[in-house]
Design a protein around this motif. Structure first.
Motif, mmCIF file in Angstrom:
data_model
loop_
_atom_site.group_PDB
_atom_site.id
_atom_site.type_symbol
_atom_site.label_atom_id
_atom_site.label_comp_id
_atom_site.label_asym_id
_atom_site.label_seq_id
_atom_site.Cartn_x
_atom_site.Cartn_y
_atom_site.Cartn_z
ATOM 1 N N GLY A 1 21.721 -24.167 -21.967
ATOM 2 C CA GLY A 1 20.474 -24.030 -20.994
ATOM 3 C C GLY A 1 20.252 -22.785 -20.675
ATOM 4 O O GLY A 1 18.912 -22.517 -20.265
ATOM 5 N N LEU A 2 20.800 -21.578 -21.347
ATOM 6 C CA LEU A 2 20.371 -20.276 -21.082
ATOM 7 C C LEU A 2 19.962 -19.708 -22.325
ATOM 8 O O LEU A 2 20.353 -20.240 -23.220
ATOM 9 C CB LEU A 2 21.630 -19.560 -20.612
ATOM 10 C CG LEU A 2 22.224 -19.543 -19.295
ATOM 11 C CD1 LEU A 2 23.414 -18.514 -19.129
ATOM 12 C CD2 LEU A 2 21.510 -19.817 -18.144
ATOM 13 N N THR A 3 19.045 -18.779 -22.304
ATOM 14 C CA THR A 3 18.516 -18.177 -23.456
ATOM 15 C C THR A 3 19.416 -17.256 -23.914
ATOM 16 O O THR A 3 20.241 -16.683 -23.293
ATOM 17 C CB THR A 3 16.929 -17.511 -23.258
ATOM 18 O OG1 THR A 3 17.305 -16.698 -22.178
ATOM 19 C CG2 THR A 3 16.072 -18.528 -22.678
ATOM 20 N N THR A 4 19.143 -16.822 -25.246
ATOM 21 C CA THR A 4 20.024 -15.644 -25.473
ATOM 22 C C THR A 4 19.886 -14.412 -24.945
ATOM 23 O O THR A 4 20.942 -13.805 -24.563
ATOM 24 C CB THR A 4 19.445 -15.457 -27.232
ATOM 25 O OG1 THR A 4 19.651 -16.373 -27.887
ATOM 26 C CG2 THR A 4 20.632 -14.507 -27.672
ATOM 27 N N ALA A 5 18.612 -14.074 -24.265
ATOM 28 C CA ALA A 5 18.477 -12.851 -23.436
ATOM 29 C C ALA A 5 19.420 -13.005 -22.296
ATOM 30 O O ALA A 5 19.872 -12.079 -21.800
ATOM 31 C CB ALA A 5 16.736 -12.895 -23.325
ATOM 32 N N GLN A 6 19.211 -14.154 -21.718
ATOM 33 C CA GLN A 6 20.017 -14.330 -20.414
ATOM 34 C C GLN A 6 21.644 -14.217 -20.414
ATOM 35 O O GLN A 6 22.239 -13.735 -19.740
ATOM 36 C CB GLN A 6 19.662 -15.892 -19.821
ATOM 37 C CG GLN A 6 18.385 -16.055 -19.273
ATOM 38 C CD GLN A 6 18.014 -17.248 -18.912
ATOM 39 O OE1 GLN A 6 18.325 -18.271 -19.492
ATOM 40 N NE2 GLN A 6 17.356 -17.529 -17.815
ATOM 41 N N LYS A 7 22.054 -14.802 -21.794
ATOM 42 C CA LYS A 7 23.558 -14.656 -22.087
ATOM 43 C C LYS A 7 23.696 -13.110 -22.436
ATOM 44 O O LYS A 7 24.852 -12.661 -22.104
ATOM 45 C CB LYS A 7 23.698 -15.390 -23.438
ATOM 46 C CG LYS A 7 23.797 -16.832 -23.073
ATOM 47 C CD LYS A 7 24.159 -17.646 -24.321
ATOM 48 C CE LYS A 7 23.420 -19.019 -24.458
ATOM 49 N NZ LYS A 7 23.570 -19.802 -25.799
ATOM 50 N N MET A 8 22.881 -12.368 -22.967
ATOM 51 C CA MET A 8 23.065 -11.134 -23.278
ATOM 52 C C MET A 8 23.229 -10.019 -22.215
ATOM 53 O O MET A 8 23.754 -9.013 -22.230
ATOM 54 C CB MET A 8 22.181 -10.525 -24.637
ATOM 55 C CG MET A 8 22.110 -11.156 -25.952
ATOM 56 S SD MET A 8 23.957 -11.166 -26.544
ATOM 57 C CE MET A 8 23.931 -9.674 -27.256
ATOM 58 N N LYS A 9 22.802 -10.518 -21.106
ATOM 59 C CA LYS A 9 22.907 -9.831 -19.870
ATOM 60 C C LYS A 9 24.240 -9.593 -19.505
ATOM 61 O O LYS A 9 24.780 -8.804 -18.768
ATOM 62 C CB LYS A 9 22.246 -10.441 -18.484
ATOM 63 C CG LYS A 9 20.775 -10.609 -18.746
ATOM 64 C CD LYS A 9 20.187 -10.896 -17.308
ATOM 65 C CE LYS A 9 19.218 -11.877 -17.304
ATOM 66 N NZ LYS A 9 18.857 -12.469 -15.963
ATOM 67 N N ILE A 10 25.330 -10.504 -19.845
ATOM 68 C CA ILE A 10 26.537 -10.267 -19.738
ATOM 69 C C ILE A 10 27.217 -10.190 -20.842
ATOM 70 O O ILE A 10 28.554 -10.795 -21.205
ATOM 71 C CB ILE A 10 27.214 -11.642 -18.860
ATOM 72 C CG1 ILE A 10 26.852 -12.800 -19.363
ATOM 73 C CG2 ILE A 10 26.619 -11.575 -17.403
ATOM 74 C CD1 ILE A 10 27.257 -14.166 -18.720
ATOM 75 N N ASP A 11 26.700 -9.776 -21.964
ATOM 76 C CA ASP A 11 27.512 -9.544 -23.100
ATOM 77 C C ASP A 11 28.629 -8.641 -22.963
ATOM 78 O O ASP A 11 28.744 -7.732 -22.236
ATOM 79 C CB ASP A 11 26.393 -8.613 -24.246
ATOM 80 C CG ASP A 11 26.967 -8.328 -25.504
ATOM 81 O OD1 ASP A 11 27.916 -8.778 -25.822
ATOM 82 O OD2 ASP A 11 26.405 -7.576 -26.050
ATOM 83 N N THR A 12 29.679 -9.112 -23.715
ATOM 84 C CA THR A 12 30.944 -8.226 -23.392
ATOM 85 C C THR A 12 31.069 -7.121 -24.085
ATOM 86 O O THR A 12 31.754 -6.228 -23.675
ATOM 87 C CB THR A 12 32.234 -8.977 -24.187
ATOM 88 O OG1 THR A 12 33.511 -8.675 -24.039
ATOM 89 C CG2 THR A 12 31.741 -9.291 -25.937
ATOM 90 N N ALA A 13 30.127 -6.860 -25.003
ATOM 91 C CA ALA A 13 29.898 -5.215 -25.595
ATOM 92 C C ALA A 13 29.560 -4.357 -24.402
ATOM 93 O O ALA A 13 29.511 -2.968 -24.434
ATOM 94 C CB ALA A 13 29.092 -5.228 -26.857
ATOM 95 N N LEU A 14 29.075 -4.876 -23.166
ATOM 96 C CA LEU A 14 28.685 -3.982 -22.185
ATOM 97 C C LEU A 14 30.021 -3.462 -21.604
ATOM 98 O O LEU A 14 29.976 -2.368 -20.955
ATOM 99 C CB LEU A 14 27.915 -4.703 -21.211
ATOM 100 C CG LEU A 14 26.499 -5.471 -21.422
ATOM 101 C CD1 LEU A 14 26.055 -6.154 -20.532
ATOM 102 C CD2 LEU A 14 25.419 -4.089 -21.788
ATOM 103 N N LEU A 15 31.010 -4.173 -21.965
ATOM 104 C CA LEU A 15 32.442 -3.704 -21.404
ATOM 105 C C LEU A 15 33.187 -2.692 -22.524
ATOM 106 O O LEU A 15 33.057 -2.828 -23.509
ATOM 107 C CB LEU A 15 33.264 -4.668 -21.078
ATOM 108 C CG LEU A 15 32.856 -5.655 -19.869
ATOM 109 C CD1 LEU A 15 33.655 -6.677 -19.781
ATOM 110 C CD2 LEU A 15 32.598 -4.770 -18.596
#
Ligand SMILES: O=C(O)CCC(=O)C(=O)O
Ligand SMILES: [Fe+2]
Length: 351
Positions: free
Chosen positions: A84-98
């Protein structure tokens, strides 16, 4: 020989492996008596757990008590997350941000290649950590050191998701705490031996999506060969198979889906604490089912500040603890960092 992500090669016929039986199926254990008043029934259950964990390292748990509707909701919302989410929406919570030591958030396709195959693992996933505010045992607020539980939620794009995923996480916590009592008994300890050690556990839940794969298992896995870091793992694999467990002969034994069951396995922390009496067995996912597969592994570990030494019933003067003494937090940080960055930070040469 199998190369694990720590860089260590696992020999199939190690001395330890030779000393224990081989297996060609995964035992089924019925947990109807989990809360029984009958001490004998609980002891029998503990014995079955000991046999399964010391030979296979895996078992199916049936009648575990996790409500079906909570599980079904978590699967339903997992699908909404992945599709249901776009890739861009999922990438807002990308684990690589941590930082690399943190495991929460979204793992996009292409971000994992556990056993260094030609193609990266065909999987996307989302992970959360323990958060004491959703713990069904309602512990008081932990001190600052123990309360560093950052989760990345898709709150803006899928606000209801959190509710259902935390509800399933809470049920896994309840079952794990009960199971840990039986594991303590299985190792000749008092059932409450680990009670303090699981007050603020390192309990992570992952939801995973494995599309059907076209490539051969030699070139690609859904999730490459590995062992789990923690104390025990509970996997709900829905009704599509793909999980495979490596026996001592080097054969991949299929963990066929068993309706309503959880697949439970020993993790590296429990293997270490038991001084190798229990087996943390290599496993992988290959989705050759022809349809998408969804699973929810739950990784249950002891408190971050628990000092891992050999359990009193598993060490002696003639059988010294064979691992360096570390806290759970230090050990998991090392494993997460080497897993995520692909860099092997020398800690010791074992897993
Ligand atoms: O998806 C599964 O069945 C198991 C996944 C697994 O082994 C893991 O995430 O560690
Ligand atoms: Fe695993």
């Amino acid at each position: 020989m199998f190369r694990l992500e720590t860089g260590r090669y696992v020999e199939i016929c190690s001395d330890h492996a030779q000393s224990i039986e081989d297996f060609d199926s995964i035992p089924i254990i019925d947990f109807s008596e989990l809360l029984s008043e009958d001490a004998n029934a609980r002891r029998k259950l503990a014995e079955k757990i000991y046999v399964a964990c010391s030979t296979v390292g895996f078992f199916y748990a049936v009648n575990h008590g996790i409500p079906q509707d909570v599980t079904a909701n978590a699967f339903e919302w997992s699908k909404k997350f992945f599709h249901g989410l776009t890739t861009a929406q999922k990438m807002k919570i990308d684990t690589a941000l941590l930082p690399d030591s943190q495991y929460q958030g979204y793992f996009p396709f292409g971000s994992v290649n556990k056993s260094q195959k030609k193609l990266s693992d065909l999987m996307e996933a989302f992970n959360i950590n323990y958060d004491y505010r959703y713990d069904p045992d309602k512990p008081s607020k932990p001190d600052a050191k123990q309360s560093n539980f950052i989760n990345l939620w898709p709150d803006e794009d899928l606000p209801e998701f959190k509710l259902h995923i935390e509800a399933y996480h809470a049920e896994c916590l309840k079952f794990s705490r009960r199971l840990v009592k039986l594991i303590a008994m299985a190792l000749g300890l008092s059932p409450d031996y680990f009670d303090d050690a699981i007050r603020y556990p390192t309990a992570g839940l992952r939801i995973a999506h494995y599309p059907k794969q076209e490539a051969s298992a030699n070139d690609q896995n859904g999730l490459g060969a590995h062992t789990d870091f923690d104390f025990i793992t509970l996997v709900n694999q829905g009704n599509v198979g793909g999980l495979q467990v490596l026996n001592k002969k080097g054969q991949w034994i299929k963990a066929q889906p068993l309706t309503g069951s959880l697949v439970v396995n020993v993790g590296d922390c429990l293997m270490r604490l038991s001084n190798n009496r229990l087996s943390s067995t290599v496993h992988r996912v290959v989705n050759e089912s022809g349809q998408a597969r969804y699973s929810m592994p739950f990784f249950f570990g002891l408190n971050q500040n628990y000092v891992m030494e050999g359990l009193p019933s598993c060490v002696s003067d003639d059988n010294k603890y064979m691992y360096p003494v570390t806290t759970v937090g230090e050990y998991l940080e090392w494993r997460s960092r080497s897993s995520k960055s692909g860099n092997i930070h020398e800690f010791d040469n074992k897993r």
